[in-house]
Motif scaffolding. Structure first.
Motif, PDB file in Angstrom:
ATOM      1  N   GLU A   1       0.843  -1.195   0.000  1.00 16.55           N
ATOM      2  CA  GLU A   1       0.000   0.000   0.000  1.00 16.55           C
ATOM      3  C   GLU A   1       0.874   1.239   0.000  1.00 16.55           C
ATOM      4  OE1 GLU A   1      -3.520   2.055   2.682  1.00 16.55           O
ATOM      5  OE2 GLU A   1      -3.579  -0.089   2.215  1.00 16.55           O
ATOM      6  N   ILE A   2       0.589   2.142  -0.942  1.00 22.06           N
ATOM      7  CA  ILE A   2       1.297   3.420  -1.058  1.00 22.06           C
ATOM      8  C   ILE A   2       0.331   4.515  -0.630  1.00 22.06           C
ATOM      9  CG2 ILE A   2       2.524   4.982  -2.600  1.00 22.06           C
ATOM     10  CD1 ILE A   2       3.911   2.293  -2.190  1.00 22.06           C
ATOM     11  N   ASP A   3       0.767   5.383   0.270  1.00 25.26           N
ATOM     12  CA  ASP A   3      -0.131   6.363   0.878  1.00 25.26           C
ATOM     13  C   ASP A   3      -0.754   7.322  -0.135  1.00 25.26           C
ATOM     14  OD1 ASP A   3       0.343   5.351   3.449  1.00 25.26           O
ATOM     15  OD2 ASP A   3       2.167   6.551   3.647  1.00 25.26           O
ATOM     16  N   PHE A   4       0.071   7.846  -1.059  1.00 26.92           N
ATOM     17  CA  PHE A   4      -0.435   8.795  -2.047  1.00 26.92           C
ATOM     18  C   PHE A   4       0.266   8.581  -3.381  1.00 26.92           C
ATOM     19  CE2 PHE A   4      -0.819  10.980   2.059  1.00 26.92           C
ATOM     20  CZ  PHE A   4      -2.178  11.277   2.053  1.00 26.92           C
ATOM     21  N   LEU A   5      -0.464   8.853  -4.446  1.00 23.53           N
ATOM     22  CA  LEU A   5       0.088   8.865  -5.802  1.00 23.53           C
ATOM     23  C   LEU A   5      -0.186  10.238  -6.392  1.00 23.53           C
ATOM     24  CD1 LEU A   5      -1.247   5.441  -7.153  1.00 23.53           C
ATOM     25  CD2 LEU A   5       1.025   5.895  -6.201  1.00 23.53           C
TER      26      LEU A   5
ATOM     27  N   LEU B   1       6.965   0.433  -0.750  1.00 27.49           N
ATOM     28  CA  LEU B   1       7.524   1.302  -1.783  1.00 27.49           C
ATOM     29  C   LEU B   1       8.500   0.530  -2.667  1.00 27.49           C
ATOM     30  CD1 LEU B   1       7.618   4.140  -2.938  1.00 27.49           C
ATOM     31  CD2 LEU B   1       9.405   4.716  -1.281  1.00 27.49           C
ATOM     32  N   ASP B   2       9.298  -0.344  -2.084  1.00 27.27           N
ATOM     33  CA  ASP B   2      10.237  -1.159  -2.876  1.00 27.27           C
ATOM     34  C   ASP B   2       9.475  -2.069  -3.840  1.00 27.27           C
ATOM     35  OD1 ASP B   2      12.359  -0.009  -1.550  1.00 27.27           O
ATOM     36  OD2 ASP B   2      12.512  -1.617  -0.063  1.00 27.27           O
ATOM     37  N   LYS B   3       8.413  -2.715  -3.357  1.00 25.30           N
ATOM     38  CA  LYS B   3       7.634  -3.601  -4.232  1.00 25.30           C
ATOM     39  C   LYS B   3       6.923  -2.814  -5.333  1.00 25.30           C
ATOM     40  CE  LYS B   3       5.760  -5.681  -0.560  1.00 25.30           C
ATOM     41  NZ  LYS B   3       4.911  -6.582   0.273  1.00 25.30           N
ATOM     42  N   PHE B   4       6.432  -1.642  -4.985  1.00 26.31           N
ATOM     43  CA  PHE B   4       5.750  -0.801  -5.973  1.00 26.31           C
ATOM     44  C   PHE B   4       6.733  -0.357  -7.054  1.00 26.31           C
ATOM     45  CE2 PHE B   4       4.155   3.236  -7.600  1.00 26.31           C
ATOM     46  CZ  PHE B   4       2.818   2.952  -7.833  1.00 26.31           C
ATOM     47  N   ARG B   5       7.922   0.049  -6.662  1.00 27.94           N
ATOM     48  CA  ARG B   5       8.940   0.483  -7.647  1.00 27.94           C
ATOM     49  C   ARG B   5       9.336  -0.662  -8.566  1.00 27.94           C
ATOM     50  NH1 ARG B   5      13.780   2.846  -4.457  1.00 27.94           N
ATOM     51  NH2 ARG B   5      14.428   3.639  -6.500  1.00 27.94           N
TER      52      ARG B   5
ATOM     53  N   ASP C   1      17.946   6.321  -4.160  1.00 29.72           N
ATOM     54  CA  ASP C   1      17.205   7.048  -5.196  1.00 29.72           C
ATOM     55  C   ASP C   1      15.821   7.495  -4.738  1.00 29.72           C
ATOM     56  OD1 ASP C   1      19.268   6.839  -7.093  1.00 29.72           O
ATOM     57  OD2 ASP C   1      18.598   4.830  -7.664  1.00 29.72           O
ATOM     58  N   ILE C   2      15.587   7.464  -3.432  1.00 30.77           N
ATOM     59  CA  ILE C   2      14.331   7.945  -2.868  1.00 30.77           C
ATOM     60  C   ILE C   2      14.594   9.285  -2.180  1.00 30.77           C
ATOM     61  CG2 ILE C   2      12.468   7.506  -1.226  1.00 30.77           C
ATOM     62  CD1 ILE C   2      13.079   4.505  -1.533  1.00 30.77           C
ATOM     63  N   VAL C   3      13.813  10.288  -2.539  1.00 30.79           N
ATOM     64  CA  VAL C   3      13.970  11.605  -1.926  1.00 30.79           C
ATOM     65  C   VAL C   3      13.180  11.631  -0.622  1.00 30.79           C
ATOM     66  CG1 VAL C   3      13.525  14.075  -2.165  1.00 30.79           C
ATOM     67  CG2 VAL C   3      14.343  12.769  -4.131  1.00 30.79           C
TER      68      VAL C   3
END
Length: 445
Positions: free
Chosen positions: A379-383, A406-410, A433-435
């Protein structure tokens, strides 16, 4: 108080030159009437504000009986309000225009006449009961007004230098340094507690008293409940049920709204109008699940899965302890004593949603549940959309240890996504590479 939307009003006046009216839409007590009145006084030779929430009978009769003769119409309004009218130099403000839909319909003919400018303000503008008997004028530009954002809050506090510095740090991904970051986070904590409703901000600026500010916010919440009872006819109980349950829903680790907490047999189709009402009243910010972000967010929206945030985080703080006194509200102590992690999910996600919405983003998240292979759950909080790419945004505490979703989504969408972000309580850093950005920089995304 200084508001960014004033610049938008100036652009409308200068570019449109009376070719259309401007409709300022926002929640109650967000500052629409105040900014409209200030704009009329500062930018026009004369102005008339007509408050349709408290419309004198004589003015109502002018709108009902004299609109076919505009010469007579304007002369009567000029005489009643004792204001001289000047072609192209007078502004009419139709305040709370939803209370008298006939006036909004008349805008078409007033704009065509071309003599004066027209600024409308309203809440609950899109509700069926406010538009069902009128023809909505095409000569009307619709602009949304939100609670004060962090920059506007700092302006009210007398600080006009911090945000330009933060923006420069954001653009160059340069850390602020611990001393500056600590000071800005302290200001941001105050903003979360006070919120962006102008009345609450004004009281806090004058008194620096959270208890007095809390009292103002509870009055606003009571006003919202009264509006539900008055305007959500036929399904007011459902609207109030969703509204009252919002703090409890946001306090959970799983932020997706569960209707079963209200009623074990509840279905989204039965509550859809209630969610829409809160959104159109701009009391809530609904966030929807985009199941396939590679094909566009709105095109893959799954509307039965949603999160519902309060439009103003300061109101959420007071709403969470509505029946308790200020001294019993634990959120004030937690935030002021830098224990933000205690309620990080409820407040941090809500303030990010508020800042993203104020910046013009519609709210989406990503959720995938694989009952057979739990390792695929994410689950990603916002797109958000940025430069034709979908950027994932995660909200974390300062002490977080991993970002597995986030790793799985990327990995799953690596060819289609843009820059990933993590918003948290620490300074700027780029890792893997994540800000990583401090919470207060959500406004720049």
């Amino acid at each position: 108080m200084k508001r960014k939307i004033y610049k938008r009003l100036l652009e409308w006046k200068e570019k449109d030159q009376g070719a259309c009216a401007l409709l300022l839409d926002g929640a109650r007590r967000v500052g629409k009437s105040y900014i409209a009145q200030q704009f009329g006084q500062n930018e026009y030779r004369s102005n008339i504000l007509i408050d349709f929430a408290h419309l004198p009978k004589e003015v109502q009769e002018i709108f009902e009986h004299d609109f076919t003769d505009l010469e007579l119409f304007f002369n009567k309004l000029s005489a009643y309000y004792r204001v001289q009218l000047y072609p192209r130099e007078t502004l009419f403000v139709f305040d709370e225009v939803q209370q008298f839909p006939k006036a909004r319909e008349l805008v078409k003919y007033l704009v065509a006449d071309g003599r004066y400018d027209y600024l409308e303000t309203g809440s609950l503008i899109s509700l069926r009961t406010n538009v069902e008997h009128i023809v909505i004028p095409s000569e009307e530009e619709h602009v949304e007004m939100f609670p004060m954002d962090f920059e506007e809050f700092l302006w009210a506090m007398g600080d006009e230098t911090t945000i330009p510095f933060l923006r420069d740090c954001f653009e160059h991904l340069r850390p602020l340094g611990q001393a500056v970051h600590r000071r800005v986070m302290n200001d941001f904590r105050q903003y979360m507690l006070v919120g962006g409703m102008p009345q609450a901000v004004e009281v806090y600026v004058k008194t620096k008293n959270f208890e007095e500010t809390d009292r103002i916010k509870k009055r606003i919440l009571q006003l919202y409940r009264a509006d539900v009872t008055k305007f959500a006819r036929g399904y007011e109980a459902k609207v109030l049920a969703i509204f009252d349950e919002m703090p409890a829903q946001l306090a959970k680790t799983e932020k997706k709204y569960k209707l079963s907490d209200i009623d074990k047999t509840a279905r989204f189709r039965d509550y859809e109008n209630a969610f829409i009402w809160l959104s159109e009243a701009m009391i809530a910010n609904n966030c929807y699940n985009a199941t396939e972000p590679t094909v566009g967010l709105s095109m893959s929206t799954e509307y039965t899965t949603r999160k519902s945030y309060m439009a103003d985080t300061g109101l959420l703080v007071s709403h969470s302890f509505m029946e308790d006194s200020y001294m019993d509200n634990e959120l004030y102590r937690d935030i002021l004593l830098d224990r933000l992690h205690v309620n990080e999910g409820m407040l941090m996600e809500n303030i990010v949603a508020q800042e993203l919405r104020s910046s013009g983003h519609k709210l989406y998240f990503y959720s995938r549940v694989d009952k057979n292979h739990r390792e695929n759950n994410m689950e990603i909080d916002f797109l958000i959309r940025n430069k034709r790419k979908i950027c994932p945004v995660e909200v974390k505490s300062g002490n977080y240890r991993k970002h597995s979703s986030l790793d799985k989504f990327r990995e799953k969408f690596r060819r289609n996504i843009g820059q990933p972000y993590i918003l948290y309580t620490r300074d700027i850093v780029v890792k893997e590479d994540i800000v990583h950005l401090p919470l207060y920089m959500a406004m720049f995304l």
